[in-house]
Design a protein around this motif. Structure first.
Motif, PDB file in Angstrom:
ATOM      1  N   LYS A 252      53.093  20.772  -5.830  1.00 26.46           N
ATOM      2  CA  LYS A 252      53.933  21.439  -6.674  1.00 26.46           C
ATOM      3  C   LYS A 252      53.245  22.942  -6.790  1.00 26.46           C
ATOM      4  O   LYS A 252      54.273  24.045  -6.899  1.00 26.46           O
ATOM      5  N   THR A 253      52.264  23.307  -6.391  1.00 29.39           N
ATOM      6  CA  THR A 253      51.695  24.794  -6.181  1.00 29.39           C
ATOM      7  C   THR A 253      50.890  24.961  -4.922  1.00 29.39           C
ATOM      8  O   THR A 253      49.962  25.699  -4.997  1.00 29.39           O
ATOM      9  N   PRO A 254      51.604  24.885  -3.835  1.00 29.82           N
ATOM     10  CA  PRO A 254      51.239  25.358  -2.751  1.00 29.82           C
ATOM     11  C   PRO A 254      50.954  26.829  -2.443  1.00 29.82           C
ATOM     12  O   PRO A 254      51.879  27.611  -2.985  1.00 29.82           O
ATOM     13  N   PHE A 255      50.085  27.332  -1.677  1.00 29.25           N
ATOM     14  CA  PHE A 255      50.434  28.869  -1.121  1.00 29.25           C
ATOM     15  C   PHE A 255      50.398  28.624   0.465  1.00 29.25           C
ATOM     16  O   PHE A 255      49.688  27.982   1.129  1.00 29.25           O
ATOM     17  N   SER A 256      51.399  29.178   0.850  1.00 27.43           N
ATOM     18  CA  SER A 256      51.965  29.306   2.478  1.00 27.43           C
ATOM     19  C   SER A 256      52.161  30.362   3.029  1.00 27.43           C
ATOM     20  O   SER A 256      52.694  31.442   2.468  1.00 27.43           O
ATOM     21  N   ASP A 257      51.494  30.459   4.253  1.00 30.16           N
ATOM     22  CA  ASP A 257      51.912  32.022   4.999  1.00 30.16           C
ATOM     23  C   ASP A 257      51.831  31.373   6.486  1.00 30.16           C
ATOM     24  O   ASP A 257      51.418  30.412   6.974  1.00 30.16           O
ATOM     25  N   THR A 258      52.580  32.631   7.228  1.00 32.75           N
ATOM     26  CA  THR A 258      52.188  32.345   8.862  1.00 32.75           C
ATOM     27  C   THR A 258      51.299  33.338   9.098  1.00 32.75           C
ATOM     28  O   THR A 258      51.316  34.455   8.771  1.00 32.75           O
ATOM     29  N   ILE A 259      50.487  32.715  10.248  1.00 36.03           N
ATOM     30  CA  ILE A 259      49.412  33.754  10.715  1.00 36.03           C
ATOM     31  C   ILE A 259      49.637  33.861  12.160  1.00 36.03           C
ATOM     32  O   ILE A 259      49.908  33.000  13.013  1.00 36.03           O
ATOM     33  N   TRP A 260      49.549  35.094  12.469  1.00 31.21           N
ATOM     34  CA  TRP A 260      49.911  35.471  13.984  1.00 31.21           C
ATOM     35  C   TRP A 260      48.641  36.025  14.680  1.00 31.21           C
ATOM     36  O   TRP A 260      48.795  36.249  15.920  1.00 31.21           O
ATOM     37  N   GLN A 261      47.654  36.032  14.012  1.00 29.67           N
ATOM     38  CA  GLN A 261      46.459  36.934  14.727  1.00 29.67           C
ATOM     39  C   GLN A 261      45.214  36.117  13.894  1.00 29.67           C
ATOM     40  O   GLN A 261      45.063  36.064  12.696  1.00 29.67           O
ATOM     41  N   ALA A 262      44.131  35.924  15.019  1.00 31.42           N
ATOM     42  CA  ALA A 262      43.041  35.280  14.450  1.00 31.42           C
ATOM     43  C   ALA A 262      41.780  35.461  15.220  1.00 31.42           C
ATOM     44  O   ALA A 262      41.949  36.294  16.357  1.00 31.42           O
ATOM     45  N   PHE A 263      40.607  35.138  14.895  1.00 32.41           N
ATOM     46  CA  PHE A 263      39.400  35.404  15.724  1.00 32.41           C
ATOM     47  C   PHE A 263      38.337  34.737  15.661  1.00 32.41           C
ATOM     48  O   PHE A 263      38.570  33.477  15.054  1.00 32.41           O
ATOM     49  N   PHE A 264      37.222  34.562  16.031  1.00 28.06           N
ATOM     50  CA  PHE A 264      36.243  33.580  16.037  1.00 28.06           C
ATOM     51  C   PHE A 264      34.970  34.259  15.429  1.00 28.06           C
ATOM     52  O   PHE A 264      34.715  35.304  15.793  1.00 28.06           O
ATOM     53  N   GLU A 265      34.315  33.523  14.597  1.00 29.51           N
ATOM     54  CA  GLU A 265      32.992  33.882  14.080  1.00 29.51           C
ATOM     55  C   GLU A 265      32.021  32.844  14.671  1.00 29.51           C
ATOM     56  O   GLU A 265      32.368  31.473  14.933  1.00 29.51           O
ATOM     57  N   LYS A 266      30.796  33.158  14.640  1.00 25.34           N
ATOM     58  CA  LYS A 266      29.618  32.213  15.151  1.00 25.34           C
ATOM     59  C   LYS A 266      28.925  31.710  13.724  1.00 25.34           C
ATOM     60  O   LYS A 266      28.593  32.448  13.018  1.00 25.34           O
ATOM     61  N   ASP A 267      28.660  30.412  13.671  1.00 28.96           N
ATOM     62  CA  ASP A 267      28.198  29.917  12.656  1.00 28.96           C
ATOM     63  C   ASP A 267      26.672  29.973  12.602  1.00 28.96           C
ATOM     64  O   ASP A 267      25.952  30.463  13.755  1.00 28.96           O
ATOM     65  N   SER A 268      25.690  29.642  11.838  1.00 30.84           N
ATOM     66  CA  SER A 268      24.189  29.595  11.884  1.00 30.84           C
ATOM     67  C   SER A 268      23.673  28.879  13.051  1.00 30.84           C
ATOM     68  O   SER A 268      22.515  28.971  13.192  1.00 30.84           O
ATOM     69  N   PHE A 269      24.451  27.752  13.684  1.00 29.67           N
ATOM     70  CA  PHE A 269      23.975  27.097  14.609  1.00 29.67           C
ATOM     71  C   PHE A 269      24.505  27.689  16.012  1.00 29.67           C
ATOM     72  O   PHE A 269      24.120  26.850  17.029  1.00 29.67           O
ATOM     73  N   GLY A 270      25.153  28.680  16.049  1.00 29.70           N
ATOM     74  CA  GLY A 270      25.626  29.124  17.340  1.00 29.70           C
ATOM     75  C   GLY A 270      27.025  28.492  17.735  1.00 29.70           C
ATOM     76  O   GLY A 270      27.407  28.946  18.841  1.00 29.70           O
ATOM     77  N   ASN A 271      27.556  28.010  16.697  1.00 30.02           N
ATOM     78  CA  ASN A 271      28.925  27.207  17.257  1.00 30.02           C
ATOM     79  C   ASN A 271      30.141  27.963  16.856  1.00 30.02           C
ATOM     80  O   ASN A 271      29.821  28.877  15.782  1.00 30.02           O
ATOM     81  N   PRO A 272      31.342  28.103  17.338  1.00 30.16           N
ATOM     82  CA  PRO A 272      32.474  29.041  16.979  1.00 30.16           C
ATOM     83  C   PRO A 272      33.171  28.419  15.549  1.00 30.16           C
ATOM     84  O   PRO A 272      33.318  27.129  15.586  1.00 30.16           O
ATOM     85  N   SER A 273      33.529  29.342  14.587  1.00 21.01           N
ATOM     86  CA  SER A 273      34.196  28.902  13.631  1.00 21.01           C
ATOM     87  C   SER A 273      35.678  29.783  13.657  1.00 21.01           C
ATOM     88  O   SER A 273      35.625  30.761  14.193  1.00 21.01           O
ATOM     89  N   ILE A 274      36.574  29.051  12.976  1.00 16.45           N
ATOM     90  CA  ILE A 274      37.826  29.832  12.826  1.00 16.45           C
ATOM     91  C   ILE A 274      37.619  31.100  12.184  1.00 16.45           C
ATOM     92  O   ILE A 274      36.965  30.828  10.966  1.00 16.45           O
ATOM     93  N   GLY A 275      38.353  32.255  12.287  1.00 18.33           N
ATOM     94  CA  GLY A 275      38.315  33.333  11.411  1.00 18.33           C
ATOM     95  C   GLY A 275      39.963  33.797  11.397  1.00 18.33           C
ATOM     96  O   GLY A 275      40.475  33.926  12.396  1.00 18.33           O
ATOM     97  N   PHE A 276      40.068  34.221  10.181  1.00 18.79           N
ATOM     98  CA  PHE A 276      41.496  35.052  10.110  1.00 18.79           C
ATOM     99  C   PHE A 276      41.686  35.707   8.635  1.00 18.79           C
ATOM    100  O   PHE A 276      40.667  35.522   7.795  1.00 18.79           O
ATOM    101  N   SER A 277      42.372  36.383   8.416  1.00 19.27           N
ATOM    102  CA  SER A 277      42.847  36.995   7.128  1.00 19.27           C
ATOM    103  C   SER A 277      44.166  36.948   6.923  1.00 19.27           C
ATOM    104  O   SER A 277      45.188  36.831   7.761  1.00 19.27           O
ATOM    105  N   PHE A 278      44.664  36.891   5.565  1.00 18.02           N
ATOM    106  CA  PHE A 278      46.040  36.985   5.319  1.00 18.02           C
ATOM    107  C   PHE A 278      46.577  38.347   5.321  1.00 18.02           C
ATOM    108  O   PHE A 278      47.854  38.538   5.011  1.00 18.02           O
ATOM    109  N   ARG A 279      45.840  39.351   5.624  1.00 22.02           N
ATOM    110  CA  ARG A 279      46.209  40.648   5.677  1.00 22.02           C
ATOM    111  C   ARG A 279      46.726  40.744   7.324  1.00 22.02           C
ATOM    112  O   ARG A 279      45.806  40.669   8.188  1.00 22.02           O
ATOM    113  N   GLN A 280      48.003  40.835   7.824  1.00 27.41           N
ATOM    114  CA  GLN A 280      48.373  40.624   8.974  1.00 27.41           C
ATOM    115  C   GLN A 280      48.954  41.808   9.336  1.00 27.41           C
ATOM    116  O   GLN A 280      50.221  42.293   8.934  1.00 27.41           O
TER     117      GLN A 280
END
Length: 206
Positions: free
Chosen positions: A104-132
């Motif tokens: 009943k109360t979702p938040f939805s948006d479309t993302i066109w640009q994203a990036f990768f961050e590295k976690d504390s184990f050196g593995n890739p993490s998804i990165g993005f912002s709702f500021r597009q």
């Protein structure tokens, strides 16, 4: 998959954020049936307290598909849905995540640009912002949504893949509010990311 931490990736993501159903407010005539189904699976699991969220530990993809097929046949009341995702720890062991989400109360948006961050184990993490690009409106609405649901457990779906609260990190940088999602299996990263584009962000949005 070639991963770069220095560029923006062009993506095409439908991002939906849902509150996880709470046992205390879930239709009481259905609570036992749904919780029993989640707890009947013969795998080691963690249950999310009052939140209808389960983590099935040390699982194979084949086992996960069987569990998903079983759980999807358990009917939910109107206004709720099942959601599924994977968590992969630093030892590359899979955890299946299943949540009952409120619709009943979702938040939805479309993302066109994203990036990768590295976690504390050196593995890739998804990165993005709702500021597009230049638009501040989705970012503002997302901030308001977080305040509105500050007492709820929130999950993120990206193109149908569930990511649990334990994977999500909010970086409240002014005018950005970057989101990173950790412990994502490489097979999901390969599905979500396209080859990188190096143009200005505004060009990608266009």
């Amino acid at each position: 998959m070639e991963i770069s931490y220095d560029c923006i990736y062009a993506v095409d993501w439908n991002v939906d954020i849902y509150p996880v159903a709470n046992i205390c407010t879930f239709p009481q005539e259905s609570v036992d049936k749904v919780v029993d189904a989640m707890q009947s699976i013969q795998k080691k699991f963690l249950f999310g307290g009052n939140h209808m969220l389960c983590y099935y530990l040390g699982i194979s993809q084949q086992e996960a598909l069987h569990i998903k097929d079983y759980i999807e046949n358990v009917d939910l009341p109107d206004g709720y849905k099942w959601s599924f995702g994977f968590f992969e720890n630093e030892k590359q062991k899979l955890t299946l995540i299943i949540a009952v989400c409120e619709l009943k109360t979702p938040f939805s948006d479309t993302i066109w640009q994203a990036f990768f961050e590295k976690d504390s184990f050196g593995n890739p993490s998804i990165g993005f912002s709702f500021r597009q690009g230049e638009s501040e409106e989705p970012l503002t609405k997302y901030g308001e949504y977080r305040i509105q649901h500050k007492n709820n457990a929130l999950v993120i779906e990206i193109n149908g893949w569930l990511f649990a609260p334990t994977q999500i990190n909010q970086l409240d940088i002014p005018n950005t509010q970057s989101i990173t999602i950790r412990y994502v299996p490489i097979c999901i990263l390969e599905e979500l990311y396209k080859p990188p584009f190096y143009q200005d962000l505004e060009v990608i949005v266009e």
